[in-house]
Design a protein around this motif. Structure first.
Motif, PDB file in Angstrom:
ATOM      1  N   LYS A 224      34.811   1.555  66.536  1.00 58.87           N
ATOM      2  CA  LYS A 224      34.473   0.263  67.128  1.00 58.87           C
ATOM      3  C   LYS A 224      35.738  -0.577  67.139  1.00 58.87           C
ATOM      4  O   LYS A 224      36.035  -1.325  66.233  1.00 58.87           O
ATOM      5  CB  LYS A 224      33.363  -0.416  66.333  1.00 58.87           C
ATOM      6  CG  LYS A 224      32.028   0.304  66.446  1.00 58.87           C
ATOM      7  CD  LYS A 224      30.946  -0.422  65.665  1.00 58.87           C
ATOM      8  CE  LYS A 224      29.608   0.288  65.823  1.00 58.87           C
ATOM      9  NZ  LYS A 224      28.525  -0.372  65.057  1.00 58.87           N
ATOM     10  N   GLY A 225      36.469  -0.446  68.234  1.00 56.39           N
ATOM     11  CA  GLY A 225      37.826  -0.922  68.289  1.00 56.39           C
ATOM     12  C   GLY A 225      38.711   0.292  68.099  1.00 56.39           C
ATOM     13  O   GLY A 225      38.420   1.392  68.557  1.00 56.39           O
ATOM     14  N   GLY A 226      39.783   0.147  67.413  1.00 57.01           N
ATOM     15  CA  GLY A 226      40.679   1.251  67.114  1.00 57.01           C
ATOM     16  C   GLY A 226      41.640   0.804  66.043  1.00 57.01           C
ATOM     17  O   GLY A 226      41.722  -0.384  65.721  1.00 57.01           O
ATOM     18  N   ARG A 227      42.375   1.757  65.484  1.00 52.33           N
ATOM     19  CA  ARG A 227      43.312   1.374  64.442  1.00 52.33           C
ATOM     20  C   ARG A 227      44.450   2.368  64.345  1.00 52.33           C
ATOM     21  O   ARG A 227      44.333   3.516  64.777  1.00 52.33           O
ATOM     22  CB  ARG A 227      42.606   1.266  63.089  1.00 52.33           C
ATOM     23  CG  ARG A 227      42.117   2.596  62.534  1.00 52.33           C
ATOM     24  CD  ARG A 227      41.367   2.420  61.229  1.00 52.33           C
ATOM     25  NE  ARG A 227      40.119   1.705  61.407  1.00 52.33           N
ATOM     26  CZ  ARG A 227      39.292   1.372  60.411  1.00 52.33           C
ATOM     27  NH1 ARG A 227      39.607   1.676  59.175  1.00 52.33           N
ATOM     28  NH2 ARG A 227      38.166   0.739  60.661  1.00 52.33           N
TER      29      ARG A 227
ATOM     30  N   PHE B  17      43.498  -0.259  74.267  1.00 54.21           N
ATOM     31  CA  PHE B  17      43.245  -1.593  73.735  1.00 54.21           C
ATOM     32  C   PHE B  17      43.943  -2.655  74.584  1.00 54.21           C
ATOM     33  O   PHE B  17      44.883  -2.373  75.331  1.00 54.21           O
ATOM     34  CB  PHE B  17      43.704  -1.685  72.275  1.00 54.21           C
ATOM     35  CG  PHE B  17      45.114  -1.231  72.027  1.00 54.21           C
ATOM     36  CD1 PHE B  17      46.192  -2.060  72.279  1.00 54.21           C
ATOM     37  CD2 PHE B  17      45.372   0.046  71.531  1.00 54.21           C
ATOM     38  CE1 PHE B  17      47.502  -1.634  72.057  1.00 54.21           C
ATOM     39  CE2 PHE B  17      46.668   0.480  71.296  1.00 54.21           C
ATOM     40  CZ  PHE B  17      47.735  -0.361  71.562  1.00 54.21           C
TER      41      PHE B  17
ATOM     42  N   THR C 200      44.502  -3.074  63.247  1.00 50.20           N
ATOM     43  CA  THR C 200      43.285  -2.932  64.043  1.00 50.20           C
ATOM     44  C   THR C 200      43.476  -3.469  65.458  1.00 50.20           C
ATOM     45  O   THR C 200      44.157  -4.486  65.665  1.00 50.20           O
ATOM     46  CB  THR C 200      42.118  -3.675  63.359  1.00 50.20           C
ATOM     47  OG1 THR C 200      41.948  -3.157  62.039  1.00 50.20           O
ATOM     48  CG2 THR C 200      40.817  -3.498  64.129  1.00 50.20           C
TER      49      THR C 200
ATOM     50  N   GLN D 167      31.163  -4.174  69.897  1.00 52.20           N
ATOM     51  CA  GLN D 167      31.865  -3.481  70.979  1.00 52.20           C
ATOM     52  C   GLN D 167      33.357  -3.323  70.690  1.00 52.20           C
ATOM     53  O   GLN D 167      34.136  -2.999  71.583  1.00 52.20           O
ATOM     54  CB  GLN D 167      31.666  -4.240  72.294  1.00 52.20           C
ATOM     55  CG  GLN D 167      30.217  -4.403  72.705  1.00 52.20           C
ATOM     56  CD  GLN D 167      29.519  -3.072  72.916  1.00 52.20           C
ATOM     57  OE1 GLN D 167      30.079  -2.163  73.525  1.00 52.20           O
ATOM     58  NE2 GLN D 167      28.305  -2.944  72.416  1.00 52.20           N
ATOM     59  N   GLY D 168      33.722  -3.571  69.440  1.00 42.50           N
ATOM     60  CA  GLY D 168      35.116  -3.417  69.062  1.00 42.50           C
ATOM     61  C   GLY D 168      35.977  -4.644  69.256  1.00 42.50           C
ATOM     62  O   GLY D 168      37.183  -4.589  69.018  1.00 42.50           O
TER      63      GLY D 168
ATOM     64  N   ASN E   5      40.420   1.943  71.418  1.00 38.28           N
ATOM     65  CA  ASN E   5      40.966   3.121  70.746  1.00 38.28           C
ATOM     66  C   ASN E   5      42.491   3.150  70.746  1.00 38.28           C
ATOM     67  O   ASN E   5      43.129   2.876  71.762  1.00 38.28           O
ATOM     68  CB  ASN E   5      40.476   4.402  71.423  1.00 38.28           C
ATOM     69  CG  ASN E   5      39.009   4.674  71.173  1.00 38.28           C
ATOM     70  OD1 ASN E   5      38.382   4.044  70.332  1.00 38.28           O
ATOM     71  ND2 ASN E   5      38.461   5.609  71.904  1.00 38.28           N
TER      72      ASN E   5
ATOM     73  N   THR F  54      35.866  -6.238  63.363  1.00 42.27           N
ATOM     74  CA  THR F  54      35.596  -6.142  64.799  1.00 42.27           C
ATOM     75  C   THR F  54      34.097  -6.262  65.052  1.00 42.27           C
ATOM     76  O   THR F  54      33.280  -5.969  64.173  1.00 42.27           O
ATOM     77  CB  THR F  54      36.100  -4.811  65.377  1.00 42.27           C
ATOM     78  OG1 THR F  54      35.495  -3.724  64.665  1.00 42.27           O
ATOM     79  CG2 THR F  54      37.607  -4.705  65.277  1.00 42.27           C
TER      80      THR F  54
ATOM     81  N   ASP G 140      41.375  -3.793  69.639  1.00 41.71           N
ATOM     82  CA  ASP G 140      40.045  -3.943  70.238  1.00 41.71           C
ATOM     83  C   ASP G 140      39.663  -2.758  71.121  1.00 41.71           C
ATOM     84  O   ASP G 140      38.700  -2.822  71.879  1.00 41.71           O
ATOM     85  CB  ASP G 140      39.947  -5.250  71.028  1.00 41.71           C
ATOM     86  CG  ASP G 140      40.803  -5.254  72.292  1.00 41.71           C
ATOM     87  OD1 ASP G 140      41.690  -4.365  72.430  1.00 41.71           O
ATOM     88  OD2 ASP G 140      40.582  -6.130  73.147  1.00 41.71           O
TER      89      ASP G 140
END
Length: 377
Positions: A257-260, A296, A275, A308-309, A279, A305, A277
């Motif tokens: 949910k988002g990306g990091r 992102f 982090t 929806q990220g 992948n 997040t 918003d």
């Protein structure tokens, strides 16, 4: 920990905050690089040459299309498209260089007009297809790495040459033969492989490795025996899409949910995590900078997040590409936004040239038209 108003999620106590190095702040897109008419999925440097693979069928040089069948090579100093042009009849998902050869994996059935089932070796200079490296693959290979006279392959593989394999396989680089000793198993898809420090690091969707639980999504294996390295057990909570390994750290790009993007010690302890918003799908390291690519649009101020990220506690615009400090993961001022939905899918760095290359599905970078491949120096 905070830096310029940003909260960083850390594992171990971070080292003293480092100043942003001059390189990222000054890095500019290299002029004269060709564009491509389809997605670039993988990039590998060998000396002054950048090798590319993907879905494209042509390079675009000064407005004119030049045929290239999902493989191409570029002089990284001048931007000239090189004559190296073996043709694959389907997607090239990953490539790696070793011993004067380029190894490629993907969804193809032929390379250079010769039958090759999803895996091939071609000469790095002439593009000639090797006659001694020929295998049948059940399932799809998505990632390859080379180290210690072995080629490591991962993906959704269930067999090689009729021999059962649990999504991972290895080959002898000298003879081209399937390695009968290196036979690890994972219980779900492998997305990425990286070798370094006497280990093979594997990332993806899996939860069990060699039928042992608790080694979720990122694991280190012995390069000769495939035994688990028990001390490396980071267990990231979301899928691992890409890896970069240095002498003292493992950097990983994740979805969720988002990306990091996360940094781990070789002992598996989390050093920091940044982090986004969307992948993070690619990661590479050059000097004191970690470059992250993905789909992102913003770099989040904290790890929180939404469903929806989306970033909950504020963010800075970083569209498909971001630069982070190696020391603690803080967001650097450097930016070179790209467009598109999928964005950046591949990153590679060349310390000798001081360059970073990016591939993906974008058509604009840093406000300029540059389709699906770009380089910064």
């Amino acid at each position: 920990m905070t830096y310029r108003g940003k909260t960083l999620s850390t594992g171990l106590a971070a080292a003293t905050l480092a100043l942003a190095v001059a390189g990222p702040a000054q890095a500019k897109m290299t002029d004269g690089m060709p564009s491509f008419n389809g997605t670039v999925l993988t990039v590998a440097y060998v000396g002054n040459v950048a090798y590319l693979g993907g879905d494209f069928t042509a390079a675009i040089v000064r407005g004119k299309q030049v045929s290239r069948g999902r493989l191409a090579a570029i002089d990284a100093r001048t931007g000239n498209l090189l004559s190296w042009a073996p043709m694959a009849d389907g997607r090239v998902k990953s490539l790696v260089a070793a011993g004067g050869s380029i190894y490629l994996a993907g969804d193809f059935g032929t390379v250079g007009g010769q039958k090759r089932d999803s895996l091939a070796r071609v000469d790095a200079t002439s593009g000639a297809v090797s006659s001694t490296f020929k295998h049948t693959i059940s399932g799809r290979p998505y990632a390859i790495a080379a180290a210690g006279n072995r080629l490591y392959v991962g993906g959704a593989i269930t067999a090689v040459n009729g021999k059962a394999r649990g999504r991972l396989a290895s080959f002898n680089l000298t003879t081209g033969a399937l390695d009968t000793r290196w036979t690890p198993t994972v219980d779900d898809q492998v997305e990425t492989i990286a070798a370094g420090g006497g280990r093979v690091y594997v990332g993806g969707k899996f939860h069990k490795v060699n039928n042992i639980g608790g080694y979720d999504r990122l694991v280190a294996l012995d390069p000769a025996t495939a035994a688990l390295v028990p001390g490396f057990k980071p267990r990231p909570p979301v899928i691992t899409y890409a890896l970069a390994v240095t002498a003292d750290s493992v950097y990983s790009a994740h979805g969720g949910k988002g990306g990091r993007v996360s940094a781990y010690t070789v002992g598996g302890q989390l050093r920091w995590s940044a982090t986004f918003d969307g992948n993070a799908q690619a990661v590479t390291v050059l000097g004191d900078t970690v470059y992250a690519g993905g789909h992102f649009d913003r770099a989040c101020s904290t790890a929180r997040t939404g469903s929806q990220g989306s970033c909950v506690d504020g963010a800075d615009d970083r569209v498909k590409l971001a630069a982070l400090a190696v020391s603690d993961g803080h967001l650097l001022e450097w930016r070179a936004d790209a467009n598109g939905v999928e964005g950046v899918l591949a990153l590679a760095s060349n310390p000798e040239l001081g360059t970073v290359a990016m591939g993906g599905a974008f058509t604009v970078v840093d406000g300029r038209t540059q389709k699906r491949f770009a380089q910064f120096s």
